[in-house]
Write an enzyme that holds these catalytic residues in place. Structure first.
Site, PDB file in Angstrom:
ATOM      1  N   ASP A 167       0.864  -1.175   0.000  1.00 32.88           N
ATOM      2  CA  ASP A 167       0.000   0.000   0.000  1.00 32.88           C
ATOM      3  C   ASP A 167       0.906   1.233   0.000  1.00 32.88           C
ATOM      4  O   ASP A 167       2.136   1.132   0.104  1.00 32.88           O
ATOM      5  CB  ASP A 167      -0.969  -0.036   1.191  1.00 32.88           C
ATOM      6  CG  ASP A 167      -2.225   0.777   0.895  1.00 32.88           C
ATOM      7  OD1 ASP A 167      -2.196   1.605  -0.031  1.00 32.88           O
ATOM      8  OD2 ASP A 167      -3.235   0.604   1.597  1.00 32.88           O
TER       9      ASP A 167
HETATM   10  C1  BGC Z   1      -5.085   3.086   0.004  1.00 33.48           C
HETATM   11  C2  BGC Z   1      -5.183   2.035  -1.066  1.00 33.48           C
HETATM   12  C3  BGC Z   1      -5.052   2.684  -2.410  1.00 33.48           C
HETATM   13  C4  BGC Z   1      -3.713   3.394  -2.464  1.00 33.48           C
HETATM   14  C5  BGC Z   1      -3.408   4.014  -3.814  1.00 33.48           C
HETATM   15  C6  BGC Z   1      -3.875   3.985  -0.163  1.00 33.48           C
HETATM   16  O1  BGC Z   1      -3.932   5.073   0.669  1.00 33.48           O
HETATM   17  O2  BGC Z   1      -5.063   2.449   1.263  1.00 33.48           O
HETATM   18  O3  BGC Z   1      -6.377   1.318  -0.933  1.00 33.48           O
HETATM   19  O4  BGC Z   1      -5.194   1.746  -3.430  1.00 33.48           O
HETATM   20  O5  BGC Z   1      -3.710   4.412  -1.488  1.00 33.48           O
HETATM   21  O6  BGC Z   1      -4.195   5.082  -4.082  1.00 33.48           O
END
Ligand code: BGC
Length: 741
Positions: free
Chosen positions: A271
């Site tokens: 993530d």
């Molecule tokens: C979120 C993810 C997301 C990623 C990219 C993160 O803050 O937890 O679910 O896909 O950002 O945008």
């Protein structure tokens, strides 16, 4: 049956390419960065984009997030393809969660449709629009099971139930990916967040998670398994720790389980900076150690932390990391690129003409209206206040009544702000006229800011008088209230989940002058509405229903569509009851003995949910009868058929979700009091009846052990069928190990 999305014939090509790559080039494939000053994580430094474009030209980036548009993507792709030694195309990823430009209901809302075909179609259309904008990969579906409505991200999943969650996960993955990843309309999906993120303590986003392996196997993992079986191309880990281990550095989850026993062959992406956060969790002392932990544990792609970019090379060179683990990660990335057809045509999805003609097409909006109305849940309807009658004088009140933005929901990708149909527009189009309208009050998105202390809005009741005036003169009041789009979603956990701000006070005053009130509730999460459920005769849960929300809500309010949605998540009476879920354990003291206090409950609140999982009313009524099992005893290897007669005994055509639950009465560890094991959405004309049947194999009656083995225990089972988890017919059967005769 499992779907496979990585063609065997690509394997020699992957191997051949890997052979040609230097260590530096390999590591390049494992770095992912945003290429626009739009960040879905903490803001980065200025000027970053220019630096990153240089990295693309040097082959140091393998995938990109947050850049959209056929033209923009083509330009960057050209740099990767033309300027790097091996010309390996980039992957372009984006959070296409509930639509690209055409918005569908937020995923929790859409799951309330219990209509897997409709859900699959929304994901299909989202993929078609996103792929037309040049994208290859969506960070969806989020398949985290969620039991605590305080957590802002409940809006992004399918709710509290692992079975429904698994069915929805399957439908969404199939919808995004279609039959062939190399198709021009396909988007690689991503099952996230692996694993346990939905169980963050006290519903606070990013908080620690601690749960047993038994719960992990039986509650958290089933939707991930379903996504895997549907052929999901990628997984994302998460921000949370699980039992103290940051999941990004969790080798059991990623290496042993996912890539080991589950044999997942695609890449796992971290993530946003979750590799960097291994340090803030207190599990690594610096980025070098974080990189080592994450790579060893099986995190293949580093989103945004620089840890792989800066440290993998030296970790291999000093012998801390075997280059084989890099090779494995890189071949997973290449496997995805080959499967998407990027080596055959890196610009396949980069046509501006196509983009223009496809995005926002009328048929996409038709589906948005269709699926939105299927997602609405009629929570309460005293004295059949709904549907509204055309000759009634309506007062439309509330901060969300004319709001064209809130229905778009959180994670709205490239939806244009204020582009949704508001309830005011929907009703006006139906009545061919403007209705009496007053905003009543505003919703102020308060946020706790450490620097400024707490900021709360001035209580502004200026509009109360106008709202009360039109309420007094109307036959019926439609109050559109709830949460704005930004009050749920990532980082939007709330400790108080009542109607925000002055809304309840306004409702109370409206009820003084007109007690015929319909509350249309826009929200991304279950709210605690004990007062409203007592005092407001009709409540229609509208979620954040997407681009066509206003038309869909009007269809239901006016009876053009008979409501059929059912709750995918329980509504508590009070926030103190959370986490609240229907498939809990019995406990040692489940029931009240008269006059006693020593049983499982809170002393100050009815322990049942306000609205249970599976609840949802209709404008017609359904009767369930004659629940039948063919036999009282079954043996391992048998099929079990359950039938029930469903009759529409009301005054109009409608759909009912027939829900089948099971209880394994004696097992070790103990099983929940109820577990959803099947459902069918059935449409019946007025007076029509149908025998609905479900079939299980005895092998379906098991559960996962903590070690991940599927175990079936002989003994007594109870079967329940009905239209919500609280109103159920029941019957028993015995499962025996083998037929002695
Ligand atoms: C979120 C993810 C997301 C990623 C990219 C993160 O803050 O937890 O679910 O896909 O950002 O945008």
């Amino acid at each position: 049956m499992s779907v496979s999305v990585f063609p065997e014939e690509n394997e020699p090509r992957i191997e051949a390419l890997l052979q040609q790559m230097s260590l530096d080039e390999k590591i390049g494939q494992l770095n992912q960065y945003a290429l626009r000053e739009e960040h879905t994580g903490p803001l980065g430094k200025k000027g970053q984009v220019a630096k990153r474009m240089k990295l693309v030209a040097e082959g140091k980036i393998g995938s990109v997030l947050n850049l959209t548009g056929a033209k923009a993507i083509r330009e960057v792709q050209q740099i990767a393809v033309k300027q790097t030694r091996l010309g390996i195309p980039l992957l372009f990823a984006y959070d296409v969660i509930h639509g690209y430009e055409t918005m569908f209901p937020v995923p929790l809302g859409e799951s309330a449709s219990w209509d897997l075909t409709a859900i699959e179609k929304s994901s299909r259309i989202s993929a078609i629009e996103a792929a037309a904008a040049g994208l290859h990969w969506t960070f969806a579906p989020m398949v985290d099971v969620t039991r605590d409505a305080r957590w802002g991200r409940v809006m992004e999943g399918a709710g509290e139930d692992p079975y429904l969650g698994a069915q929805v996960a399957w439908a969404r993955v199939r919808g995004f990916q279609g039959d062939n990843l190399a198709d021009i309309n396909a988007l690689a999906a991503c099952a996230k967040h692996f694993a346990g993120y939905g169980f963050s303590e006290s519903g606070k986003d990013y908080n620690a998670v601690d749960l047993s392996r038994h719960t992990l196997q039986n509650v958290v993992l089933p939707p991930f398994r379903a996504a895997l079986e549907a052929g999901v191309a990628t997984f994302m880990n998460g921000f949370n720790t699980l039992g103290g281990v940051p999941v990004t550095a969790d080798a059991y989850l990623q290496r042993d389980l996912l890539k080991g026993s589950w044999k997942f062959a695609g890449p796992v992406v971290s993530d946003w900076n979750s590799i960097g956060e291994i340090i803030t969790h207190g599990a690594a002392s610096d980025k070098m150690e974080a990189a080592l932990l994450a790579m060893t544990a099986g995190s293949d792609i580093d989103m945004e932390s620089d840890a792989y970019l800066d440290h993998l090379q030296s970790l291999v060179e000093d012998g801390s990391l075997d280059e084989k683990s890099i090779d494995d990660a890189v071949s997973r990335v290449l496997r995805l690129k080959f499967a998407l057809g990027l080596f055959d045509d890196p610009y396949l999805r980069s046509s501006s003409e196509r983009e223009k003609s496809i995005i926002g097409a009328a048929r996409h909006h038709e589906h948005a209206r269709e699926v939105a109305r299927k997602s609405l849940v009629l929570l309460r309807n005293e004295n059949d206040l709904l549907p509204l009658q055309k000759d009634q004088k309506i007062a439309l009140i509330g901060p969300l009544a004319a709001d064209k933005d809130t229905p778009l929901g959180n994670w709205r990708a490239r939806a244009k702000s204020n582009s949704a149909i508001s309830v005011q527009e929907g009703l006006s189009a139906y009545f061919d006229d403007d209705l009496d309208y007053s905003i009543g009050c505003q919703i102020v998105e308060s946020s706790f800011d450490f620097a400024k202390k707490i900021e709360f809005a001035e209580e502004d009741k200026t509009h109360f008088a106008a709202a009360l005036q039109i309420a007094r003169e109307a036959d019926i009041v439609v109050a559109v209230m709830g949460e704005t789009a930004n009050m749920s979603g990532e980082g939007r956990s709330r400790a108080d989940i009542g109607l925000p701000g002055l809304q309840q006070e306004l409702l109370r005053e409206i009820c003084q002058v007109n007690d015929r009130v319909v509350l249309v509730l826009m929200t991304g999460r279950p709210l605690a509405l004990a007062w409203e459920a007592e005092n407001i005769p009709a409540i229609l849960l509208a979620w954040h229903a997407g681009s066509q929300a206003g038309h869909a809500i009007t269809d239901v309010l006016m009876g053009a569509y008979c409501p059929s949605g059912k709750l995918p998540m329980s509504f508590p009476r009070s926030v103190g009851q959370l986490p609240m879920y229907y498939n809990h354990l019995s406990t040692g003291r489940p029931t009240a003995a008269p006059g006693l206090v020593f049983y499982q409950h809170h002393n100050d609140v009815d322990r049942r949910p306000l609205y249970p999982f599976g609840h949802g009313l209709s404008y017609t009524s359904f009767r369930f009868e004659n629940l039948k099992l063919e036999k009282e005893e079954y043996y391992f290897g048998d099929s079990i058929r359950v039938t029930v007669e469903l009759k529409n005994i009301g005054a109009t055509k409608g759909e009912e979700v027939v829900q089948l639950y099971l209880q394994d009465l004696v097992a070790m560890p103990a099983r929940p009091v109820l577990e959803l094991k099947g459902f069918q959405k059935i449409e019946l004309a007025q007076g029509e009846s149908r025998i609905v049947s479900f079939q299980w194999e005895t092998t379906d009656l098991g559960y996962w052990t903590a070690e991940g083995e599927w175990k079936i225990e002989a003994g007594m089972f109870r079967v329940f069928v009905g239209g919500s988890s609280e109103h159920l017919l029941e019957s028993n059967f015995i499962l025996n190990e083998k037929d002695e005769y």
